[in-house]
Design a protein around this motif. Structure first.
Motif, mmCIF file in Angstrom:
data_model
loop_
_atom_site.group_PDB
_atom_site.id
_atom_site.type_symbol
_atom_site.label_atom_id
_atom_site.label_comp_id
_atom_site.label_asym_id
_atom_site.label_seq_id
_atom_site.Cartn_x
_atom_site.Cartn_y
_atom_site.Cartn_z
ATOM 1 N N SER A 127 -14.056 6.061 8.341
ATOM 2 C CA SER A 127 -12.597 6.005 8.396
ATOM 3 C C SER A 127 -12.110 4.595 8.717
ATOM 4 O O SER A 127 -11.148 4.107 8.106
ATOM 5 C CB SER A 127 -12.087 6.989 9.447
ATOM 6 O OG SER A 127 -10.689 6.904 9.586
ATOM 7 N N TYR A 128 -12.757 3.932 9.646
ATOM 8 C CA TYR A 128 -12.359 2.568 10.001
ATOM 9 C C TYR A 128 -12.532 1.629 8.810
ATOM 10 O O TYR A 128 -11.666 0.789 8.530
ATOM 11 C CB TYR A 128 -13.189 2.073 11.190
ATOM 12 C CG TYR A 128 -12.641 2.478 12.541
ATOM 13 C CD1 TYR A 128 -12.448 1.541 13.545
ATOM 14 C CD2 TYR A 128 -12.333 3.806 12.830
ATOM 15 C CE1 TYR A 128 -11.948 1.906 14.790
ATOM 16 C CE2 TYR A 128 -11.835 4.185 14.056
ATOM 17 C CZ TYR A 128 -11.646 3.234 15.039
ATOM 18 O OH TYR A 128 -11.148 3.602 16.267
ATOM 19 N N ILE A 132 -9.314 -0.352 6.743
ATOM 20 C CA ILE A 132 -9.304 -1.807 6.562
ATOM 21 C C ILE A 132 -9.241 -2.191 5.091
ATOM 22 O O ILE A 132 -8.469 -3.072 4.691
ATOM 23 C CB ILE A 132 -10.533 -2.440 7.241
ATOM 24 C CG1 ILE A 132 -10.349 -2.467 8.756
ATOM 25 C CG2 ILE A 132 -10.800 -3.854 6.702
ATOM 26 C CD1 ILE A 132 -9.239 -3.405 9.235
ATOM 27 N N THR A 133 -10.020 -1.545 4.261
ATOM 28 C CA THR A 133 -10.123 -1.966 2.856
ATOM 29 C C THR A 133 -9.045 -1.365 1.959
ATOM 30 O O THR A 133 -8.691 -1.975 0.940
ATOM 31 C CB THR A 133 -11.504 -1.612 2.275
ATOM 32 O OG1 THR A 133 -11.733 -0.195 2.407
ATOM 33 C CG2 THR A 133 -12.609 -2.367 3.008
ATOM 34 N N LYS A 134 -8.502 -0.205 2.331
ATOM 35 C CA LYS A 134 -7.547 0.482 1.456
ATOM 36 C C LYS A 134 -6.099 0.399 1.925
ATOM 37 O O LYS A 134 -5.179 0.655 1.134
ATOM 38 C CB LYS A 134 -7.929 1.965 1.322
ATOM 39 C CG LYS A 134 -9.327 2.213 0.786
ATOM 40 C CD LYS A 134 -9.518 1.657 -0.616
ATOM 41 C CE LYS A 134 -10.888 2.013 -1.156
ATOM 42 N NZ LYS A 134 -11.128 1.420 -2.507
ATOM 43 N N ALA A 137 -1.763 -2.989 2.175
ATOM 44 C CA ALA A 137 -0.311 -3.118 2.028
ATOM 45 C C ALA A 137 0.394 -2.820 3.345
ATOM 46 O O ALA A 137 1.354 -3.509 3.723
ATOM 47 C CB ALA A 137 0.193 -2.181 0.931
ATOM 48 N N GLU A 138 -0.081 -1.793 4.044
ATOM 49 C CA GLU A 138 0.532 -1.437 5.327
ATOM 50 C C GLU A 138 0.285 -2.506 6.381
ATOM 51 O O GLU A 138 1.214 -2.873 7.125
ATOM 52 C CB GLU A 138 -0.015 -0.087 5.813
ATOM 53 C CG GLU A 138 0.474 1.103 5.015
ATOM 54 C CD GLU A 138 -0.324 1.371 3.739
ATOM 55 O OE1 GLU A 138 -0.088 2.395 3.087
ATOM 56 O OE2 GLU A 138 -1.199 0.540 3.381
ATOM 57 N N HIS A 139 -0.928 -3.014 6.454
ATOM 58 C CA HIS A 139 -1.202 -4.059 7.433
ATOM 59 C C HIS A 139 -0.492 -5.360 7.074
ATOM 60 O O HIS A 139 -0.058 -6.114 7.969
ATOM 61 C CB HIS A 139 -2.710 -4.275 7.574
ATOM 62 C CG HIS A 139 -3.367 -3.233 8.429
ATOM 63 N ND1 HIS A 139 -4.631 -2.756 8.196
ATOM 64 C CD2 HIS A 139 -2.914 -2.563 9.534
ATOM 65 C CE1 HIS A 139 -4.934 -1.848 9.112
ATOM 66 N NE2 HIS A 139 -3.912 -1.717 9.928
ATOM 67 N N ALA A 140 -0.335 -5.623 5.795
ATOM 68 C CA ALA A 140 0.458 -6.790 5.381
ATOM 69 C C ALA A 140 1.902 -6.640 5.845
ATOM 70 O O ALA A 140 2.523 -7.600 6.312
ATOM 71 C CB ALA A 140 0.396 -6.948 3.865
ATOM 72 N N ARG A 141 2.421 -5.424 5.737
ATOM 73 C CA ARG A 141 3.803 -5.163 6.183
ATOM 74 C C ARG A 141 3.936 -5.383 7.685
ATOM 75 O O ARG A 141 4.922 -5.964 8.156
ATOM 76 C CB ARG A 141 4.180 -3.715 5.813
ATOM 77 C CG ARG A 141 5.533 -3.239 6.358
ATOM 78 C CD ARG A 141 6.684 -3.673 5.494
ATOM 79 N NE ARG A 141 7.964 -3.252 6.056
ATOM 80 C CZ ARG A 141 8.535 -2.060 5.854
ATOM 81 N NH1 ARG A 141 7.919 -1.143 5.097
ATOM 82 N NH2 ARG A 141 9.712 -1.788 6.370
#
Length: 265
Positions: A127-128, A132-134, A137-141
């Motif tokens: 899951s971790y 991280i890899t998928k 877009a959310e982490h960029a936001r």
């Protein structure tokens, strides 16, 4: 804006795993500024006193990484006057739905087949890596919001350990915080008083037997191997952290400098 944050950890009644990540050291000798970035479990069960404390922090944005199924189970966050709540689900409602239903409802034999012999820990590791890899877009936001105007900020999911833990870790990587300090902050979620309260159906004696709790433990624990798997996924996919931040998350060196100026002292 933000008010002075108490030097001691607050005693919150309905919010678990709350803390300020201020004070963590960076590789270039700076520190994360106190009172700017907080983390916790969900805020759905916050008491009136909890809400008063949270309101005193001068928060601009609460990042809620729960999905619709999480919110349906626990409820929406308590509303804080003048604070924006930004919901960015890092897992889909259908993802693992059958698995989590089994965690809540399964009998001992079912849990053994699902979780024993390292299966639970392996699921967490997978899951971790996936988040991280998928979920770039959310982490960029998240990083874009923090760079622009969204601090002070609080990040949470259900337990404040996995989805919020990874989002905090990504932010700390962007700030240049020492890797061991990031890991140390993450591992604080393993403390018993911080852990998510497991909901199990059935009689208390059977639902929370020692063997059941041992089988469930890897799911609700914070383990170094989980976060290390996320870091390894960054290296395997992008080569290094700088490339991950710039190409994976779109964080240019200029915006990274602005983020550091906002959140470091």
């Amino acid at each position: 804006m933000s008010q002075q944050v108490p030097s001691t950890e607050p005693e919150l009644t309905g919010v678990r795993n709350f803390r300020d990540v201020g004070g963590l050291p960076t590789e270039d000798g700076r520190r994360v500024r106190a009172g700017q970035l907080f983390r916790s479990g969900h805020l759905a069960h916050a008491t009136e006193g909890d809400a008063e404390f949270l309101a005193s922090l001068g928060l601009h944005t609460i990042f809620d990484f729960r999905n619709a199924a999480d919110i349906k189970l626990e409820g929406p966050d308590v509303e804080l006057p003048g604070v924006r709540n930004l919901n960015l689900p890092l897992t889909d409602p259908a993802h693992g739905a059958e698995f989590w239903t089994m965690v809540r409802d399964g009998d001992l034999d079912q849990l053994r087949s699902l979780l024993a012999e390292g299966k639970a820990a392996n699921r967490m590791i997978g899951s971790y890596r996936t988040i991280i890899t998928k979920r770039t877009a959310e982490h960029a936001r998240v990083l874009r919001e923090l760079t622009d105007d969204s601090v002070p900020a609080l990040m949470h999911c259900a337990a404040g350990k996995d989805r919020a833990g990874l989002s905090v870790a990504v932010t700390l990587l962007a700030l240049g915080v020492e890797r061991e300090a990031i890991l140390g902050d993450y591992l604080e979620s393993a403390a018993l008083h911080r852990r998510y309260k497991v909901r199990r159906n059935g009689s208390a004696a059977n639902a929370y037997s020692p063997e059941v709790m041992e089988l469930l433990d890897p799911l609700f624990d914070a383990r170094a191997e989980y976060l290390t798997a996320a870091f390894d996924a960054i290296t395997k996919t992008w080569g290094d952290v700088d490339t991950y931040l710039e190409r994976g998350l779109g964080l240019t060196p200029e915006r990274r400098d602005r983020l550091r100026e906002r959140l470091l002292e």
